[in-house]
Write a protein that holds these residues in place. Sequence first.
Motif, short mmCIF file in Angstrom:
data_model
loop_
_atom_site.label_atom_id
_atom_site.label_comp_id
_atom_site.label_asym_id
_atom_site.label_seq_id
_atom_site.Cartn_x
_atom_site.Cartn_y
_atom_site.Cartn_z
N SER A 83 0.84 -1.20 0.00
CA SER A 83 0.00 0.00 0.00
C SER A 83 0.87 1.25 0.00
CB SER A 83 -0.94 0.01 1.21
OG SER A 83 -0.20 0.06 2.42
N MET A 84 0.32 2.33 -0.52
CA MET A 84 1.02 3.62 -0.59
C MET A 84 0.04 4.71 -0.16
SD MET A 84 2.93 3.18 -4.29
CE MET A 84 1.42 2.63 -5.10
N ARG A 85 0.58 5.77 0.38
CA ARG A 85 -0.23 6.91 0.78
C ARG A 85 0.40 8.18 0.23
NH1 ARG A 85 -3.86 6.20 5.24
NH2 ARG A 85 -3.86 4.03 5.99
N GLU A 86 -0.45 9.08 -0.24
CA GLU A 86 0.03 10.35 -0.78
C GLU A 86 -1.02 11.42 -0.49
OE1 GLU A 86 3.15 12.41 -2.72
OE2 GLU A 86 3.00 10.30 -2.12
N LYS A 87 -0.55 12.66 -0.19
CA LYS A 87 -1.46 13.76 0.10
C LYS A 87 -1.50 14.74 -1.06
CE LYS A 87 -1.11 13.49 5.13
NZ LYS A 87 -0.72 14.20 6.39
N PHE A 88 -2.70 15.25 -1.33
CA PHE A 88 -2.93 16.19 -2.42
C PHE A 88 -3.69 17.39 -1.88
CE2 PHE A 88 -2.49 12.02 -4.22
CZ PHE A 88 -1.78 12.20 -5.41
N LEU A 89 -3.30 18.57 -2.33
CA LEU A 89 -3.95 19.80 -1.87
C LEU A 89 -5.19 20.09 -2.72
CD1 LEU A 89 -0.78 21.98 -1.22
CD2 LEU A 89 -2.16 20.74 0.45
N THR A 90 -6.18 19.26 -2.52
CA THR A 90 -7.46 19.42 -3.20
C THR A 90 -8.51 18.63 -2.44
OG1 THR A 90 -8.58 19.30 -5.35
CG2 THR A 90 -7.16 17.45 -4.75
N SER A 91 -9.74 18.71 -2.86
CA SER A 91 -10.82 17.99 -2.19
C SER A 91 -10.90 16.55 -2.69
CB SER A 91 -12.16 18.69 -2.44
OG SER A 91 -12.50 18.58 -3.83
N PRO A 92 -11.49 15.65 -1.89
CA PRO A 92 -11.69 14.27 -2.36
C PRO A 92 -12.47 14.20 -3.67
CG PRO A 92 -12.05 14.38 0.00
CD PRO A 92 -11.90 15.80 -0.48
N ASP A 94 -12.61 16.42 -6.16
CA ASP A 94 -11.80 16.83 -7.31
C ASP A 94 -10.76 15.76 -7.66
OD1 ASP A 94 -13.15 19.17 -7.61
OD2 ASP A 94 -11.67 20.42 -6.56
N LEU A 95 -10.14 15.17 -6.66
CA LEU A 95 -9.14 14.14 -6.92
C LEU A 95 -9.79 12.87 -7.49
CD1 LEU A 95 -6.15 13.42 -6.76
CD2 LEU A 95 -6.54 12.58 -4.43
N TYR A 96 -10.94 12.53 -6.96
CA TYR A 96 -11.69 11.37 -7.47
C TYR A 96 -11.96 11.54 -8.97
CZ TYR A 96 -15.77 8.20 -7.90
OH TYR A 96 -16.67 7.24 -8.29
N ARG A 97 -12.37 12.75 -9.36
CA ARG A 97 -12.73 13.02 -10.76
C ARG A 97 -11.53 12.89 -11.70
NH1 ARG A 97 -13.73 18.02 -13.52
NH2 ARG A 97 -13.07 19.10 -11.61
N PHE A 164 -10.19 7.72 -0.83
CA PHE A 164 -9.99 9.17 -0.75
C PHE A 164 -10.41 9.64 0.65
CE2 PHE A 164 -10.61 7.83 -5.05
CZ PHE A 164 -9.72 8.58 -5.82
N LEU A 165 -9.45 10.10 1.44
CA LEU A 165 -9.70 10.48 2.83
C LEU A 165 -9.62 12.00 2.97
CD1 LEU A 165 -7.42 7.74 4.40
CD2 LEU A 165 -9.90 7.63 4.09
N ASP A 166 -10.68 12.58 3.48
CA ASP A 166 -10.74 14.04 3.66
C ASP A 166 -9.93 14.43 4.89
OD1 ASP A 166 -11.32 16.70 3.77
OD2 ASP A 166 -13.50 16.45 3.63
N ARG A 167 -8.87 15.20 4.68
CA ARG A 167 -8.03 15.68 5.77
C ARG A 167 -8.12 17.21 5.87
NH1 ARG A 167 -8.21 10.97 7.82
NH2 ARG A 167 -6.61 9.43 7.23
N GLU A 170 -6.76 19.15 2.77
CA GLU A 170 -6.12 18.30 1.77
C GLU A 170 -6.78 16.93 1.76
OE1 GLU A 170 -2.08 18.41 3.05
OE2 GLU A 170 -2.40 17.03 4.72
N THR A 171 -6.41 16.14 0.76
CA THR A 171 -6.95 14.78 0.63
C THR A 171 -5.80 13.78 0.71
OG1 THR A 171 -8.78 15.51 -0.77
CG2 THR A 171 -8.18 13.18 -0.88
N GLU A 172 -5.98 12.78 1.56
CA GLU A 172 -5.00 11.69 1.62
C GLU A 172 -5.51 10.55 0.75
OE1 GLU A 172 -2.68 8.74 4.76
OE2 GLU A 172 -4.10 10.22 5.52
N LEU A 173 -4.70 10.15 -0.19
CA LEU A 173 -5.06 9.04 -1.07
C LEU A 173 -4.34 7.78 -0.60
CD1 LEU A 173 -6.39 7.90 -3.66
CD2 LEU A 173 -4.34 8.63 -4.91
#
Length: 211
Positions: A83-92, A94-97, A164-167, A170-173
């Motif tokens: 498994s891998m985890r990465e954070k993105f500066l966007t909403s779940p 937007d990242l899902y899309r 997609f986890l709402d933090r 930011e969003t943690e994937l």
Amino acid sequence: MILPTANGMAKIQSTSQSKAKLDKTQVGDTRCIISYIFRHGSRACTSFLTSLFFFFFVGQISSSSSTSAPVNTGVKIPTCKFSMREKFLTSPADLYRVFLNQEMVQAFTHAPATVDGEKGGKFRLLDGNVFGEFTELVPDEKIVMKWRYNNWPSEHYATITMTFLDRSSETELKVECRGVPDNDEERTKEGWKKYYFEAIKQTFGYGARLF
């Protein structure tokens, strides 16, 4: 033995008499074979025995194959999970899309892509080097897909689950990979980091904070 019947007397042949007649038939057949061999030589003998063996052998194979279970010819390969985890500066949302929209996939891969962003929909990207199928979609929360490199054994897919986890800001994937061939573990990890995580951040600005 003689027994009375409706039409008169009938003679019933005994078992020993029948066996004797059968034995005479077998002896006659054997004499015919020996006579054939003497007339035509050793080469004919070899040919005859070969034909006899072939007839018997093929008959045995046909008989056994009709009752035996089909042989499983599938090839099993050693696989791994990680498994891998990465954070993105966007909403779940937007990242899902990003993963389901064909234009957005083409943007971050910088190449033509085919993406049918529905359950059961197929995708193909990176010049056909990666392809698969979406098997479960929970809007803005989870994507499950069959995923593979094109040089993996035929019909072998890994199962990729993205959560997609709402933090807050930011969003943690979280990406869980199962069924990845052992010898491709590192290539798969590096591929996801380079062609998904880093590429998405650079293309859409999801990796830098704007003040």
